[in-house]
Enzyme design. Structure first.
Site, short mmCIF file in Angstrom:
data_model
loop_
_atom_site.label_atom_id
_atom_site.label_comp_id
_atom_site.label_asym_id
_atom_site.label_seq_id
_atom_site.Cartn_x
_atom_site.Cartn_y
_atom_site.Cartn_z
N SER A 24 0.84 -1.20 0.00
CA SER A 24 0.00 0.00 0.00
C SER A 24 0.88 1.25 0.00
CB SER A 24 -0.88 0.04 1.25
OG SER A 24 -1.64 -1.13 1.36
N HIS A 55 -4.73 -2.89 -3.77
CA HIS A 55 -3.71 -3.80 -4.28
C HIS A 55 -4.16 -4.28 -5.65
CE1 HIS A 55 -1.45 -4.27 -0.50
NE2 HIS A 55 -2.62 -4.04 0.05
N HIS A 77 -2.11 -11.76 1.00
CA HIS A 77 -1.86 -11.67 2.44
C HIS A 77 -2.35 -12.93 3.13
CE1 HIS A 77 -2.09 -7.47 1.07
NE2 HIS A 77 -1.26 -7.20 2.06
N TYR A 79 -3.96 -13.04 5.77
CA TYR A 79 -5.32 -12.84 6.31
C TYR A 79 -6.41 -13.10 5.27
CZ TYR A 79 -4.90 -8.07 4.35
OH TYR A 79 -4.70 -7.00 3.53
N GLU A 80 -6.01 -13.24 3.99
CA GLU A 80 -7.04 -13.51 2.97
C GLU A 80 -7.48 -14.97 2.99
OE1 GLU A 80 -6.21 -11.58 -0.94
OE2 GLU A 80 -4.47 -10.79 0.10
N ALA A 107 2.89 -0.88 4.11
CA ALA A 107 2.39 0.18 4.99
C ALA A 107 2.34 -0.43 6.39
CB ALA A 107 1.00 0.61 4.56
N MET A 202 0.81 -6.28 8.54
CA MET A 202 0.14 -7.55 8.25
C MET A 202 0.75 -8.28 7.06
SD MET A 202 -3.80 -6.23 8.66
CE MET A 202 -4.24 -5.02 9.93
N SER A 203 1.99 -7.98 6.74
CA SER A 203 2.56 -8.59 5.52
C SER A 203 4.07 -8.80 5.67
CB SER A 203 2.29 -7.69 4.32
OG SER A 203 3.03 -6.48 4.43
N ASN A 226 0.32 5.36 10.18
CA ASN A 226 -0.43 5.72 11.40
C ASN A 226 0.41 5.38 12.61
OD1 ASN A 226 -1.41 2.89 10.29
ND2 ASN A 226 -1.48 2.77 12.54
N HIS A 238 -8.87 0.74 7.14
CA HIS A 238 -8.13 0.52 5.90
C HIS A 238 -8.14 1.78 5.04
CE1 HIS A 238 -6.13 -1.79 2.85
NE2 HIS A 238 -7.10 -1.63 1.98
N1 HPA Z 1 -1.29 -2.35 12.19
C1 HPA Z 1 -1.20 -3.35 11.31
N2 HPA Z 1 -1.05 -3.15 10.01
C2 HPA Z 1 -1.00 -1.89 9.57
C3 HPA Z 1 -1.09 -0.79 10.44
C4 HPA Z 1 -1.24 -1.04 11.81
O1 HPA Z 1 -1.33 -0.13 12.65
N3 HPA Z 1 -1.00 0.32 9.67
C5 HPA Z 1 -0.86 -0.09 8.38
N4 HPA Z 1 -0.85 -1.43 8.31
#
Ligand code: HPA
Length: 265
Positions: A24, A55, A77, A79-80, A107, A202-203, A226, A238
């Site tokens: 991302s 994506h 990912h 999580y998918e 990201a 998450m990746s 963030n 997201h």
């Molecule tokens: N946590 C997990 N994955 C993320 C975050 C987060 O704060 N920000 C962007 N991807």
């Protein structure tokens, strides 16, 4: 035909040595590729069709400086599907095509007050907090792959040098992988901070493990979209991740272009 045969047939002269996975906020790197040739993942057996907004699902071959490179615009990912090996076949194809280096981008949330939203971090190491492995089921002694120097120290040094010469702040830190897709709780973030994590996402970690197993050197960057859960009043979502990734995308992609252009293999 398998994916490698398809790539060879369309680009018989191509011998890319550097592969880049775009997460991302990093998709604009594809616009900086010279003489690009696009392949849809749908036409490459074994390449995943991502289902996540933000994506895409295509492979781009082309040139950046003196390097032939290949970009993976979109990753699968864990999580998918619950499976951490969604990128295994595509990364093996790229290695078989000649890629020696895997540059990863993502990201992530920041656990460090001195790395605010919008900053960039190069990974020094990771914490596989999920303890999922894409190598489950592999046989042979190569599966017991060392994860010391998983993120190549020499490539990292080159990246830091280039950032420094451009006056761009590039933080260094440890990335913790949580499977998601839910964001972390504030208690989980406090725990991860105590364990030594600087960023959370998450990746990336499964692909690093796959790449090390097949002998590729890894360089990885996080765009911090963030502050991690509980560290600020920001609401996590997201769409917030994508908006922040978009806002910080230009400097991130410019730096990465310079890093790849200047990369000494
Ligand atoms: N946590 C997990 N994955 C993320 C975050 C987060 O704060 N920000 C962007 N991807």
């Amino acid at each position: 035909m398998n994916a490698l045969e398809i790539l060879h047939q369309r680009l018989p002269q191509a011998r890319p040595r550097v592969a880049v996975v775009l997460g991302s906020g990093w998709a604009e790197l594809a616009l900086k590729v010279k003489d690009p040739v696009h392949f849809s993942y749908a036409d490459l057996p074994g390449f995943p069709l991502p289902s996540v907004q933000g994506h895409a699902g295509d492979l781009v071959w082309g040139r950046m400086g003196d390097h032939e490179i290949v970009l993976l615009n979109g990753r699968k990912h864990t999580y998918e599907t619950g499976q951490p090996d969604g990128m295994k076949q595509s990364l093996r194809t790229l290695r078989d095509w000649g890629c020696e280096v895997l540059v990863q981008t993502n990201a992530a949330g920041s656990l460090q007050a001195h790395m605010p939203t919008g900053s960039l971090m190069v990974l020094t190491d990771h914490i596989n907090f999920s303890q999922h492995s894409p190598l489950i089921g592999e046989t042979g002694s190569e599966r017991f792959v060392s994860m010391i120097n998983a993120y190549d120290a020499e490539l990292r040094k080159q990246a830091l040098c280039i950032a420094n010469s451009l006056g761009v702040t590039l933080h260094q830190g440890v990335y913790a992988w949580c499977v998601g897709p839910q964001f972390e709780t504030p208690a989980e973030i406090r725990m991860l901070a105590r364990l030594g994590a600087d960023a959370v996402g998450m990746s990336t970690v499964p692909e690093t493990i796959i790449a090390r197993h097949i002998g590729m050197r890894v360089l990885a960057f996080s765009l911090l979209t963030n502050m991690a859960a509980g560290m600020s009043d920001e609401a996590l979502s997201h769409s917030h991740t994508l908006a922040q990734a978009q806002a910080a995308s230009e400097p991130a992609c410019s730096l990465l272009e310079r890093v790849i252009t200047g990369m000494e293999l």
